[in-house]
Motif scaffolding. Structure first.
Motif, PDB file in Angstrom:
ATOM      1  N   GLY A   1     -10.533  25.320 -32.637  1.00  0.00           N
ATOM      2  CA  GLY A   1     -11.020  25.715 -33.673  1.00  0.00           C
ATOM      3  C   GLY A   1     -12.343  26.749 -33.625  1.00  0.00           C
ATOM      4  N   GLN A   2     -12.209  27.549 -34.729  1.00  0.00           N
ATOM      5  CA  GLN A   2     -13.227  28.383 -34.654  1.00  0.00           C
ATOM      6  C   GLN A   2     -14.764  27.810 -34.914  1.00  0.00           C
ATOM      7  N   PRO A   3     -15.881  28.377 -34.666  1.00  0.00           N
ATOM      8  CA  PRO A   3     -17.154  27.900 -35.329  1.00  0.00           C
ATOM      9  C   PRO A   3     -16.951  27.925 -36.849  1.00  0.00           C
ATOM     10  N   TYR A   4     -17.622  27.257 -37.247  1.00  0.00           N
ATOM     11  CA  TYR A   4     -17.737  27.138 -38.968  1.00  0.00           C
ATOM     12  C   TYR A   4     -19.237  26.939 -39.867  1.00  0.00           C
ATOM     13  N   LEU A   5     -19.341  27.371 -41.079  1.00  0.00           N
ATOM     14  CA  LEU A   5     -20.558  27.142 -41.498  1.00  0.00           C
ATOM     15  C   LEU A   5     -20.659  25.580 -42.005  1.00  0.00           C
ATOM     16  N   LYS A   6     -21.490  24.776 -41.528  1.00  0.00           N
ATOM     17  CA  LYS A   6     -21.461  23.371 -41.880  1.00  0.00           C
ATOM     18  C   LYS A   6     -22.232  23.154 -42.978  1.00  0.00           C
ATOM     19  N   GLU A   7     -21.771  22.290 -43.639  1.00  0.00           N
ATOM     20  CA  GLU A   7     -22.541  21.441 -45.010  1.00  0.00           C
ATOM     21  C   GLU A   7     -23.725  20.594 -44.432  1.00  0.00           C
ATOM     22  N   PRO A   8     -24.765  20.121 -45.058  1.00  0.00           N
ATOM     23  CA  PRO A   8     -24.993  20.970 -46.239  1.00  0.00           C
ATOM     24  C   PRO A   8     -25.610  22.439 -45.875  1.00  0.00           C
ATOM     25  N   ILE A   9     -25.373  23.160 -47.153  1.00  0.00           N
ATOM     26  CA  ILE A   9     -26.185  24.461 -46.812  1.00  0.00           C
ATOM     27  C   ILE A   9     -27.061  24.652 -48.140  1.00  0.00           C
ATOM     28  N   LEU A  10     -28.390  24.476 -47.547  1.00  0.00           N
ATOM     29  CA  LEU A  10     -29.738  24.620 -48.508  1.00  0.00           C
ATOM     30  C   LEU A  10     -30.149  26.180 -49.048  1.00  0.00           C
ATOM     31  N   GLU A  11     -30.516  26.102 -50.197  1.00  0.00           N
ATOM     32  CA  GLU A  11     -30.784  27.527 -50.634  1.00  0.00           C
ATOM     33  C   GLU A  11     -32.488  27.477 -51.259  1.00  0.00           C
ATOM     34  N   ARG A  12     -33.124  28.542 -50.657  1.00  0.00           N
ATOM     35  CA  ARG A  12     -34.393  28.753 -51.585  1.00  0.00           C
ATOM     36  C   ARG A  12     -34.594  30.186 -51.900  1.00  0.00           C
ATOM     37  N   ASP A  13     -35.111  30.718 -52.583  1.00  0.00           N
ATOM     38  CA  ASP A  13     -35.698  32.032 -52.924  1.00  0.00           C
ATOM     39  C   ASP A  13     -36.208  32.552 -51.788  1.00  0.00           C
ATOM     40  N   CYS A  14     -37.078  31.914 -51.008  1.00  0.00           N
ATOM     41  CA  CYS A  14     -37.658  32.346 -49.822  1.00  0.00           C
ATOM     42  C   CYS A  14     -38.253  31.107 -48.841  1.00  0.00           C
ATOM     43  N   TRP A  15     -37.866  31.235 -47.720  1.00  0.00           N
ATOM     44  CA  TRP A  15     -38.135  30.063 -46.673  1.00  0.00           C
ATOM     45  C   TRP A  15     -39.399  30.439 -45.947  1.00  0.00           C
ATOM     46  N   ASP A  16     -40.186  29.523 -45.865  1.00  0.00           N
ATOM     47  CA  ASP A  16     -41.647  29.885 -44.975  1.00  0.00           C
ATOM     48  C   ASP A  16     -41.461  28.554 -44.055  1.00  0.00           C
ATOM     49  N   ALA A  17     -42.497  28.757 -43.151  1.00  0.00           N
ATOM     50  CA  ALA A  17     -42.694  27.693 -42.220  1.00  0.00           C
ATOM     51  C   ALA A  17     -42.512  26.254 -42.535  1.00  0.00           C
ATOM     52  N   GLY A  18     -43.187  26.016 -43.505  1.00  0.00           N
ATOM     53  CA  GLY A  18     -43.322  24.690 -44.086  1.00  0.00           C
ATOM     54  C   GLY A  18     -42.010  24.223 -44.738  1.00  0.00           C
ATOM     55  N   SER A  19     -41.350  24.853 -45.514  1.00  0.00           N
ATOM     56  CA  SER A  19     -40.022  24.588 -46.104  1.00  0.00           C
ATOM     57  C   SER A  19     -38.872  24.626 -44.950  1.00  0.00           C
ATOM     58  N   VAL A  20     -38.986  25.288 -43.813  1.00  0.00           N
ATOM     59  CA  VAL A  20     -38.125  25.184 -42.759  1.00  0.00           C
ATOM     60  C   VAL A  20     -38.268  23.787 -42.119  1.00  0.00           C
ATOM     61  N   GLU A  21     -39.289  23.498 -41.853  1.00  0.00           N
ATOM     62  CA  GLU A  21     -39.725  22.121 -41.142  1.00  0.00           C
ATOM     63  C   GLU A  21     -39.269  21.049 -41.972  1.00  0.00           C
ATOM     64  N   ARG A  22     -39.520  20.934 -43.346  1.00  0.00           N
ATOM     65  CA  ARG A  22     -39.073  19.972 -44.233  1.00  0.00           C
ATOM     66  C   ARG A  22     -37.497  19.909 -44.202  1.00  0.00           C
ATOM     67  N   ALA A  23     -36.968  21.131 -44.262  1.00  0.00           N
ATOM     68  CA  ALA A  23     -35.310  21.165 -44.408  1.00  0.00           C
ATOM     69  C   ALA A  23     -34.888  20.378 -43.084  1.00  0.00           C
ATOM     70  N   PHE A  24     -35.486  20.477 -41.985  1.00  0.00           N
ATOM     71  CA  PHE A  24     -34.987  19.806 -40.409  1.00  0.00           C
ATOM     72  C   PHE A  24     -35.277  18.431 -40.575  1.00  0.00           C
ATOM     73  N   ASP A  25     -36.690  18.076 -40.813  1.00  0.00           N
ATOM     74  CA  ASP A  25     -37.230  16.748 -40.874  1.00  0.00           C
ATOM     75  C   ASP A  25     -36.331  15.951 -42.169  1.00  0.00           C
ATOM     76  N   GLU A  26     -35.900  16.552 -43.208  1.00  0.00           N
ATOM     77  CA  GLU A  26     -35.396  15.569 -44.357  1.00  0.00           C
ATOM     78  C   GLU A  26     -33.913  15.640 -44.293  1.00  0.00           C
ATOM     79  N   VAL A  27     -33.371  16.733 -43.952  1.00  0.00           N
ATOM     80  CA  VAL A  27     -31.873  17.091 -44.068  1.00  0.00           C
ATOM     81  C   VAL A  27     -31.324  17.373 -42.709  1.00  0.00           C
ATOM     82  N   PHE A  28     -31.487  18.415 -42.112  1.00  0.00           N
ATOM     83  CA  PHE A  28     -30.641  18.849 -41.023  1.00  0.00           C
ATOM     84  C   PHE A  28     -30.627  18.018 -39.816  1.00  0.00           C
ATOM     85  N   HIS A  29     -31.803  17.213 -39.504  1.00  0.00           N
ATOM     86  CA  HIS A  29     -31.858  16.264 -38.330  1.00  0.00           C
ATOM     87  C   HIS A  29     -30.593  15.247 -38.461  1.00  0.00           C
TER      88      HIS A  29
END
Length: 297
Positions: free
Chosen positions: A240-268
């Motif tokens: 199989g080829q690589p694919y875009l994995k769910e969930p896909i989060l969306e924000r108007d603008c990502w900053d260092a804090g929101s990226v960190e929260r995305a990993f702590d709260e969702v992506f981990h």
């Protein structure tokens, strides 16, 4: 009629191992072969074995890592047989080394052969096939998914996989199909690695992979292109080829804090195991250890 009657095929790295098995099988089903190997004696030996068996073969000692030499391989096929219908990009180098111990000169040579050699020979073949179509079979590896002590080799085979996907898109209108095979076979490369020997027993001989390569070269695989196919001798499957994995989060603008929260709260919780051994990332290992401890207690 056999599968490759009247066809002319170049097989690189065909002096021994997988390449010799591919060349022999091509000749067995009627194809005329250019047996390429940087070791002239081995190339001539394989070609002689094919001719002794009633097949058509000529040896080539050109180095695929040299673009002019790669063109000369294709020119030899055209001169000998008047056509080129298939190319098996099998020539390759391999060695084991952990990153602190890598020799940059050795790494460079591996990439020149494993990646640039595939590109140079493939481009020469495309120019020869452009008027009548054909089939290119690149030899990749499951190591592209990540394997210990094989980082440079794995990267080169990942590049071959990406090249295969892109060429399949680019060349479809020219009638040129492009696929890649990930073989697992007991060869000289395997014999030099104790780790590889544990996963590739002697009965996994190169001739057990050769029928897949011949199939991809012939007309019966007319609808197959852009595929990475793994064959272990016993197991045969599409990778199989690589694919875009769910969930896909969306924000108007990502900053260092929101990226960190995305990993702590969702992506981990959604990190992928990595490497052929499917090693879990540290957060998942920690979570799993805590869960097991909770079940025990």
């Amino acid at each position: 009629m056999t599968a490759l009657d009247g066809r002319a095929v170049v097989v690189t790295g065909a002096g021994r191992g997988l390449g010799r098995a591919f060349a022999a099988q091509v000749a067995k089903v009627g194809g005329a072969v250019v047996v390429n190997d940087v070791d002239a004696d081995l190339a001539d030996e394989t070609a002689a074995l094919i001719r002794d068996g009633g097949g058509a073969a000529v040896g080539s000692a050109h180095d695929v890592a040299d673009p002019e030499a790669a063109q000369a391989i294709v020119d030899l096929c055209l001169a000998e047989y008047g056509r080129l219908d298939g190319l098996v990009n099998n020539a390759g180098l391999n060695y084991e080394a952990l990153p602190p111990d890598e020799d940059p000169r050795r790494a460079r040579r591996l990439v020149e052969v494993n990646v640039l050699g595939v590109i140079y020979t493939g481009l020469a073949a495309v120019r020869a096939m452009a008027g009548g179509g054909g089939s290119i079979v690149n030899i990749s590896s499951g190591a592209a998914l990540g394997q210990r002590a094989l980082a440079t080799y794995a990267a080169s085979k990942g590049a071959v996989a990406s090249l295969t996907y892109s060429w399949a898109l680019d060349l479809e209108e020219l009638g040129i199909r492009v696929n890649a095979v990930c073989p697992v076979a007991h060869t000289r490369m395997v014999r030099g690695s104790e780790r590889a020997l544990r996963t590739c027993p002697p009965e996994n001989t190169p001739d057990k992979v050769a029928p897949l390569v011949v199939y991809l070269l012939g007309d019966r695989s007319a609808g197959v292109t852009g595929q990475l196919i793994r064959c272990t001798g016993r197991l045969l499957h599409v990778v199989g080829q690589p694919y875009l994995k769910e969930p896909i989060l969306e924000r108007d603008c990502w900053d260092a804090g929101s990226v960190e929260r995305a990993f702590d709260e969702v992506f981990h919780a959604h990190l992928e195991p990595y490497g052929l051994e499917k090693r879990l990332p540290p957060p998942l290992r920690h979570w799993l250890a805590e869960a097991e401890w909770g079940m025990i207690s």
